[in-house]
Motif scaffolding. Structure first.
Motif, PDB file in Angstrom:
ATOM      1  N   VAL A 121       0.834  -1.202   0.000  1.00 43.65           N
ATOM      2  CA  VAL A 121       0.000   0.000   0.000  1.00 43.65           C
ATOM      3  C   VAL A 121       0.877   1.264   0.000  1.00 43.65           C
ATOM      4  N   VAL A 122       1.956   1.221   0.786  1.00 42.82           N
ATOM      5  CA  VAL A 122       2.875   2.355   0.810  1.00 42.82           C
ATOM      6  C   VAL A 122       3.571   2.493  -0.548  1.00 42.82           C
ATOM      7  N   THR A 125       1.234   3.996  -3.010  1.00 36.10           N
ATOM      8  CA  THR A 125       0.971   5.415  -2.781  1.00 36.10           C
ATOM      9  C   THR A 125       2.120   6.286  -3.313  1.00 36.10           C
ATOM     10  N   VAL A 126       3.344   5.877  -3.028  1.00 36.44           N
ATOM     11  CA  VAL A 126       4.492   6.677  -3.455  1.00 36.44           C
ATOM     12  C   VAL A 126       4.675   6.640  -4.972  1.00 36.44           C
ATOM     13  N   TRP A 127       4.634   5.431  -5.507  1.00 37.89           N
ATOM     14  CA  TRP A 127       4.890   5.331  -6.960  1.00 37.89           C
ATOM     15  C   TRP A 127       3.749   5.933  -7.773  1.00 37.89           C
ATOM     16  N   ARG A 128       2.566   5.966  -7.204  1.00 36.66           N
ATOM     17  CA  ARG A 128       1.456   6.615  -7.914  1.00 36.66           C
ATOM     18  C   ARG A 128       1.794   8.082  -8.137  1.00 36.66           C
ATOM     19  N   TRP A 129       2.362   8.692  -7.106  1.00 41.30           N
ATOM     20  CA  TRP A 129       2.701  10.086  -7.278  1.00 41.30           C
ATOM     21  C   TRP A 129       3.870  10.264  -8.255  1.00 41.30           C
ATOM     22  N   ILE A 130       4.844   9.378  -8.142  1.00 42.59           N
ATOM     23  CA  ILE A 130       5.996   9.484  -9.037  1.00 42.59           C
ATOM     24  C   ILE A 130       5.564   9.327 -10.500  1.00 42.59           C
ATOM     25  N   SER A 132       2.468   9.783 -11.719  1.00 36.25           N
ATOM     26  CA  SER A 132       1.348  10.601 -12.182  1.00 36.25           C
ATOM     27  C   SER A 132       1.830  11.441 -13.359  1.00 36.25           C
ATOM     28  N   ARG A 141       3.955  16.229 -14.640  1.00 34.87           N
ATOM     29  CA  ARG A 141       4.076  15.973 -13.215  1.00 34.87           C
ATOM     30  C   ARG A 141       5.045  14.830 -12.989  1.00 34.87           C
ATOM     31  N   GLY A 142       5.318  14.581 -11.732  1.00 33.81           N
ATOM     32  CA  GLY A 142       6.045  13.377 -11.349  1.00 33.81           C
ATOM     33  C   GLY A 142       7.300  13.144 -12.162  1.00 33.81           C
ATOM     34  N   ILE A 143       7.437  11.936 -12.625  1.00 33.80           N
ATOM     35  CA  ILE A 143       8.633  11.546 -13.354  1.00 33.80           C
ATOM     36  C   ILE A 143       8.746  12.350 -14.647  1.00 33.80           C
ATOM     37  N   ILE A 178       7.422  -1.595 -12.627  1.00 36.50           N
ATOM     38  CA  ILE A 178       8.602  -0.961 -12.029  1.00 36.50           C
ATOM     39  C   ILE A 178       8.451  -0.898 -10.507  1.00 36.50           C
ATOM     40  N   TYR A 249      -4.433  -1.729  -6.222  1.00 35.84           N
ATOM     41  CA  TYR A 249      -5.520  -0.979  -5.592  1.00 35.84           C
ATOM     42  C   TYR A 249      -5.030   0.388  -5.131  1.00 35.84           C
ATOM     43  N   ALA A 250      -3.847   0.426  -4.502  1.00 38.24           N
ATOM     44  CA  ALA A 250      -3.341   1.685  -3.972  1.00 38.24           C
ATOM     45  C   ALA A 250      -2.731   2.559  -5.060  1.00 38.24           C
TER      46      ALA A 250
END
Lengths: 306, 275
Positions: A121-122, A125-130, A132, A141-143, A178, A249-250
């Motif tokens: 889940v963590v 959450t982090v890679w979703r932002w990276i 995005s 955004r992000g990467i 990834i 899911y996350a």
């Protein structure tokens, strides 16, 4: 004889809490899922009626002819393959380097392994932002933003929101792969490293004196010796990928056109979001059979070796 | 295997190690730098920059929102870990030193439980928990984690006890000790290292678990993993709060890993049939 009998009874008594609960929680519930998958509990009303009208394998038939589930199966296939290949390649490479005990190797080793201690889940959450993507090209955004900073705009793309696919491979999965490889390649590294440490140094030394190249030593000596370890790693990783529910899911959810959907996510949505209990159960049983196909030959094989 | 390396080879090797170190640290950098920014500074354009001034408002906010869930997670994880380890230890002891006819088959049947995808039991499980009035409660979730943890803990302890010589048990039997005495005076005291490994493994797994947590709890009993996804799913995207939440969620298991790394790896390799 009598004493032996009494001993067995005591043993059974100690085991009984585990036997009883597992009998219910594993075997009982699986049977129940199989049963539900053959009913027509696909609306809340039919579920409430608790009608026992068996529809045979209809739910399975519908699943396999449905676009979403077909996409899910392709996604699982590609995700599993790239996830395993990625973890093996990175893990083996790092273990070979670390096995030479370079200075600071211990620190690197711990660094590569820490994601194993973190929840999917963590990670999600982090890679979703990276990953995005933002709105390209004006508002990355992000990467993609990082790529802008580095002057590599050409490499920008829409990552997990991309709906592009070829040969049924949804490229949006790359982002999820990834993230999953980030979490699990340390595991392959640790497995390989533990194995390498047990290999007789003289064996490798002798080969080297005979003029074998590093590549030959790897392919002809190390890899064959490490084959059982590699095989267990593959089994575990394939198992993880079939269960990657929390990560998806996350991180992305099903995504546009289900580009990042997997059976586990579909099962969850069907059962707990749209009251299609029988469809959800059918997906669950398909998942169970997929894991079975993977694990049972492996288990039989390893029990034989015992 | 200390082969002699040329300088170029050494440089290449370190370059590879460093590149991967960057890859593994990248999410950590994003997590830390974002969580230490104030909300006004968390603009999309400065995502990759370090905060200009340290702000703990994100962490404070996330902690305030997640505090009940952190407690839920601890209430869940501690009893579930201890119970599943104790039961696993007893099972492993019996299945390795008090074998009876069919005990190996029984062991295989117990092990099967750790290979199944939990989706295959999920819906009947939810219904069952509702029937016995444990749905939505932490004790219910503890029960679930203890039961599904039994296969792996049994396996780990059985493998550990199998290296204890049979003669030891036999000698104690001759001296008149019974199955419980032998466990209490011989096996339990020597299993401390094994308990450490199993505790760490179970603690990490149960803390990180999501599927049961999301399907078997309600708003009051949600563990932290579920609360984190809810935090991330909320409409206002306060990235500093989200990233702070992710750090808070990861911190306990990360600390366990940092302090007990050696045991963590042992558990990982021992439990490697599970993943």
């Amino acid at each position: 004889m009598k004493r032996k009998h009494k001993e067995s009874l005591t043993s059974l008594a100690i085991l009984s809490p585990s036997i009883i609960t597992l009998a219910i929680f594993v075997y009982g519930f699986i049977s129940r899922s199989v049963q539900i998958s053959m009913l027509d509990w696909n609306t809340f009303a039919s579920f409430m009626k608790k009608a026992r009208e068996y529809v045979g394998l209809d739910n399975y038939y519908e699943l396999f002819t449905e676009a979403r589930f077909q996409t899910d199966l392709w996604n699982t296939l590609y995700f599993t393959i790239f996830f395993i290949v990625g973890c093996l390649a990175i893990g083996i490479l790092l273990s070979l380097i670390l096995n030479n005990k370079p200075k600071g190797g211990y620190i690197f080793q711990n660094l590569y392994l820490f994601p194993m201690a973190i929840s999917f889940v963590v990670t999600g959450t982090v890679w979703r932002w990276i990953f995005s993507p933002g709105r390209l090209p004006a508002d990355p955004r992000g990467i993609n933003l990082l790529l802008s900073h580095l002057g590599l705009e050409k490499l920008q793309w829409s990552w997990f929101t991309s709906t592009f696919s070829f040969l049924h491979f949804n490229v949006a999965l790359v982002a999820v792969i990834i993230a999953a490889v980030w979490q699990y390649s340390g595991y392959t590294m640790a497995m390989w490293l533990a194995g390498l440490r047990g290999i007789d140094e003289q064996l490798v030394e002798a080969a080297r004196i005979d003029g074998a190249s590093k590549w030959q030593i790897f392919t002809k000596i190390l890899f064959p010796i490490q084959k059982p370890i590699t095989l267990s790693a593959i089994i575990v990783l394939a198992h993880v990928s079939l269960k990657a529910f929390a990560l998806i899911y996350a991180m992305t959810g099903s995504g546009p056109n289900n580009v990042t959907d997997i059976p586990a996510v579909y099962m969850f949505e069907a059962t707990f979001r749209s009251n299609r209990y029988s469809t959800g159960s059918a997906i669950a049983i398909v998942l169970l059979m997929m894991v079975g196909l993977l694990i049972i030959p492996y288990l039989i094989n390893s029990f034989k070796e015992d | 295997m200390n082969e002699k390396l040329t300088t170029t080879e050494k440089i290449i090797r370190y370059a590879v190690l460093l590149i991967f170190a960057l890859f593994f640290l990248l999410p950590m950098y994003v997590l830390l730098s974002t969580s230490l920014k104030s909300f006004s500074e968390v603009s999309i354009n400065t995502m990759w920059q370090l905060p200009t001034a340290l702000s703990f408002s994100g962490l404070r906010e996330a902690f305030k929102k997640l505090a009940p869930n952190i407690m839920n997670s601890f209430y869940l994880v501690i009893p579930a870990t201890i119970l599943s380890a104790l039961l696993g230890s007893l099972n492993g002891y019996v299945l390795s030193h008090w074998k009876f006819k069919g005990s190996d088959t029984l062991f295989a049947l117990i092990l099967f439980g750790m290979f199944i995808p939990y989706q295959s039991v999920l819906f009947p499980l939810v219904q069952f928990m509702q029937q016995i009035n444990l749905y939505g409660s932490i004790p219910g979730l503890i029960l679930v984690h203890v039961v599904y943890g039994l296969p792996i803990t049994t396996l780990m302890f059985r493998n550990y006890y199998q290296d204890v010589p049979e003669a030891l048990t036999e000698a104690a039997k001759v001296d008149g000790a019974n199955i419980f005495n032998i466990y209490r005076h011989i096996f339990f005291p020597i299993s401390i290292p094994s308990f450490v490994v199993v505790f760490i493994w179970q603690f990490t797994n149960i803390w990180n678990e999501f599927l049961f947590a999301v399907t078997l709890t309600n708003t009051q009993s949600q563990p932290i993993t579920v609360a984190l996804t809810n935090l991330a799913g909320s409409q206002v995207v306060e990235w500093n709060v989200q990233m702070s939440g992710a750090i808070i969620t990861a911190l306990p298991t990360l600390l366990v890993y940092i302090i007990f790394g050696r045991y963590f790896i042992k558990g990982m390799l021992a439990g490697s049939v599970k993943g």
